[in-house]
Design a protein around this motif. Structure first.
Motif, PDB file in Angstrom:
ATOM      1  N   ASP A  48       4.777   2.495   8.576  1.00 28.18           N
ATOM      2  CA  ASP A  48       4.071   1.250   8.930  1.00 28.18           C
ATOM      3  C   ASP A  48       3.366   1.362  10.287  1.00 28.18           C
ATOM      4  O   ASP A  48       3.029   0.349  10.904  1.00 28.18           O
ATOM      5  CB  ASP A  48       5.068   0.079   8.969  1.00 28.18           C
TER       6      ASP A  48
ATOM      7  N   HIS B 105       0.813   4.655   3.338  1.00 26.87           N
ATOM      8  CA  HIS B 105       1.143   3.633   4.331  1.00 26.87           C
ATOM      9  C   HIS B 105       2.012   2.563   3.681  1.00 26.87           C
ATOM     10  O   HIS B 105       1.849   2.242   2.499  1.00 26.87           O
ATOM     11  CB  HIS B 105      -0.128   2.978   4.882  1.00 26.87           C
TER      12      HIS B 105
ATOM     13  N   ASP C 112       4.242  -1.422   4.490  1.00 30.02           N
ATOM     14  CA  ASP C 112       4.319  -2.563   5.401  1.00 30.02           C
ATOM     15  C   ASP C 112       5.540  -2.367   6.316  1.00 30.02           C
ATOM     16  O   ASP C 112       6.182  -1.319   6.279  1.00 30.02           O
ATOM     17  CB  ASP C 112       4.386  -3.887   4.629  1.00 30.02           C
ATOM     18  N   ALA C 113       5.843  -3.373   7.117  1.00 29.25           N
ATOM     19  CA  ALA C 113       6.907  -3.216   8.115  1.00 29.25           C
ATOM     20  C   ALA C 113       8.286  -3.614   7.599  1.00 29.25           C
ATOM     21  O   ALA C 113       9.276  -3.516   8.346  1.00 29.25           O
ATOM     22  CB  ALA C 113       6.567  -4.035   9.356  1.00 29.25           C
TER      23      ALA C 113
ATOM     24  N   PRO D 273       2.087  -7.458  10.147  1.00 29.02           N
ATOM     25  CA  PRO D 273       2.599  -6.171   9.686  1.00 29.02           C
ATOM     26  C   PRO D 273       3.231  -6.215   8.298  1.00 29.02           C
ATOM     27  O   PRO D 273       3.427  -5.177   7.676  1.00 29.02           O
ATOM     28  CB  PRO D 273       3.633  -5.797  10.754  1.00 29.02           C
ATOM     29  N   ASN D 274       3.533  -7.409   7.791  1.00 26.85           N
ATOM     30  CA  ASN D 274       4.140  -7.528   6.464  1.00 26.85           C
ATOM     31  C   ASN D 274       3.119  -7.880   5.367  1.00 26.85           C
ATOM     32  O   ASN D 274       3.513  -8.102   4.219  1.00 26.85           O
ATOM     33  CB  ASN D 274       5.245  -8.595   6.483  1.00 26.85           C
ATOM     34  N   ASN D 275       1.868  -7.938   5.736  1.00 29.71           N
ATOM     35  CA  ASN D 275       0.819  -8.235   4.753  1.00 29.71           C
ATOM     36  C   ASN D 275       0.813  -7.149   3.671  1.00 29.71           C
ATOM     37  O   ASN D 275       0.855  -5.956   3.980  1.00 29.71           O
ATOM     38  CB  ASN D 275      -0.540  -8.283   5.450  1.00 29.71           C
TER      39      ASN D 275
ATOM     40  N   PRO E 221      -1.056  -0.086  10.523  1.00 32.15           N
ATOM     41  CA  PRO E 221      -1.267  -1.205   9.596  1.00 32.15           C
ATOM     42  C   PRO E 221      -2.750  -1.527   9.406  1.00 32.15           C
ATOM     43  O   PRO E 221      -3.541  -1.419  10.332  1.00 32.15           O
ATOM     44  CB  PRO E 221      -0.534  -2.365  10.272  1.00 32.15           C
TER      45      PRO E 221
ATOM     46  N   ASN F  64      -1.212  -3.850   3.824  1.00 35.22           N
ATOM     47  CA  ASN F  64      -0.789  -2.702   4.630  1.00 35.22           C
ATOM     48  C   ASN F  64      -0.184  -1.595   3.768  1.00 35.22           C
ATOM     49  O   ASN F  64      -0.134  -0.436   4.200  1.00 35.22           O
ATOM     50  CB  ASN F  64       0.223  -3.145   5.691  1.00 35.22           C
ATOM     51  N   ARG F  65       0.266  -1.953   2.573  1.00 35.91           N
ATOM     52  CA  ARG F  65       0.778  -0.938   1.640  1.00 35.91           C
ATOM     53  C   ARG F  65      -0.424  -0.343   0.908  1.00 35.91           C
ATOM     54  O   ARG F  65      -1.045  -1.005   0.073  1.00 35.91           O
ATOM     55  CB  ARG F  65       1.760  -1.585   0.644  1.00 35.91           C
TER      56      ARG F  65
ATOM     57  N   ASP G 204      -3.726  -4.614   8.438  1.00 37.99           N
ATOM     58  CA  ASP G 204      -3.774  -5.920   9.095  1.00 37.99           C
ATOM     59  C   ASP G 204      -2.840  -5.872  10.298  1.00 37.99           C
ATOM     60  O   ASP G 204      -1.624  -5.999  10.176  1.00 37.99           O
ATOM     61  CB  ASP G 204      -3.345  -7.019   8.114  1.00 37.99           C
ATOM     62  N   GLN G 205      -3.387  -5.694  11.476  1.00 38.55           N
ATOM     63  CA  GLN G 205      -2.575  -5.556  12.680  1.00 38.55           C
ATOM     64  C   GLN G 205      -1.958  -6.869  13.125  1.00 38.55           C
ATOM     65  O   GLN G 205      -1.026  -6.879  13.933  1.00 38.55           O
ATOM     66  CB  GLN G 205      -3.426  -4.959  13.795  1.00 38.55           C
TER      67      GLN G 205
END
Length: 297
Positions: free
Chosen positions: A251, A205, A207-208, A260-262, A254, A265-266, A256-257
């Motif tokens: 992405d 996964h 991030d965005a 998305p850049n948290n 996620p 999320n990676r 953390d919905q």
């Protein structure tokens, strides 16, 4: 010395009690109850381990005992033949022998067998979870990163997530190259996962944030990272055939919905699959294979 005749004589009365609540009669009653219950459950087990034909034969005996050849119809006749058994026991043995032999496991309800297998599978995954949690407190390779290792039981099995933290990523930025400590973590996990027979599912996964390379998106990145994690697990001692699926989700899922850049999320998600999930994935893979490579007739 004068004797006082007005005093009443002192009478000492001794009462001898027998039994009482400290007696052992209750033990006998309890033993009788336990014996009756054991006989009851034995009967249930016997009835559960017989086929329809065997049950029909037993029922026929009690309706018409004399119809069974070689079976005495009275205790005296049974003793006269030297069997030393009562008619009911002889008839039951004869009735059971009339049908093909079957073990309790063969005649058990398939749904019950499935439930027992699922319970055993769940217990095995719970034990692995405890082992991993203990390692997070004791393993030199895992202790520094225990905040980035999230372990829980979900419907698909045991999930182990290795998540990024601010200023501490698992991979080089925009790359599938593992950090040295991430490689150590995965190798340590591979050794422990190999202790159970369950197969695993690996998902990557991101991030965005879009990548700078136009021909290389988060889809490729997440897939390559999942595959790199697979190689590290195998290098750590996990059998390669335990891998059931390797997928990249970019992405789209996620952690953390709300953000998305948290960095969290990676992540790499490893699911030690239970039997139900493994069978579903196997069926899905078989269906896809049939679609891609249709059987020629």
């Amino acid at each position: 010395m004068a004797i006082d005749t007005n005093k009443q004589p002192i009478i000492i009365k001794k009462v001898f009690k027998s039994g009482g609540h400290h007696g052992g009669a209750w033990k006998i009653a309890f033993a009788d109850f336990a014996t009756a219950m054991m006989a009851f459950f034995m009967l249930l087990w016997l009835m559960g381990s017989t086929t329809k034909e065997q049950k029909a034969a037993i029922s026929e005996y009690f309706n018409n005992p004399s119809a069974f050849e070689g079976v005495s119809t009275s205790p005296s006749q049974a003793q006269g033949e030297g069997t030393g058994s009562t008619p009911s026991i002889i008839a039951f043995e004869g009735a059971v022998d009339m049908a093909p032999e079957s073990s309790p496991s063969e005649s058990m309800d398939p749904n019950r067998i499935e439930e027992m297998a699922a319970a055993q599978d769940q217990e095995r995954l719970e034990s692995l979870k405890e082992l991993l949690e203990e390692a997070l407190e004791q393993s030199e390779a895992l202790i520094p990163y225990k905040e980035q290792l999230l372990i829980d039981i979900i419907s698909e099995g045991l999930r182990i997530q290795i998540v990024d933290k601010e200023n501490r990523s698992m991979f080089d930025s925009g790359s599938a190259q593992l950090k040295s400590y991430t490689d150590d973590i995965l190798k340590e996990l591979g050794t422990m996962i190999n202790q159970v027979p369950n197969r695993i599912s690996l998902t990557g996964h991101t991030d965005a944030r879009p990548l700078a390379r136009g021909d290389f998106s988060n889809w490729e990145l997440s897939t390559e990272r999942a595959n790199t994690a697979r190689r590290a697990l195998v290098a750590g001692g996990m059998q390669e055939e335990k891998v059931g699926r390797v997928v990249g989700f970019a992405d789209t899922v996620p952690f953390d919905q709300t953000d998305p850049n948290n960095p969290i999320n990676r992540r790499i998600s490893i699911i030690v699959m239970n039997k139900k999930t493994d069978e579903a994935i196997h069926q899905e893979t078989t269906t896809i294979k049939d679609l891609v490579e249709p059987t020629s007739h």
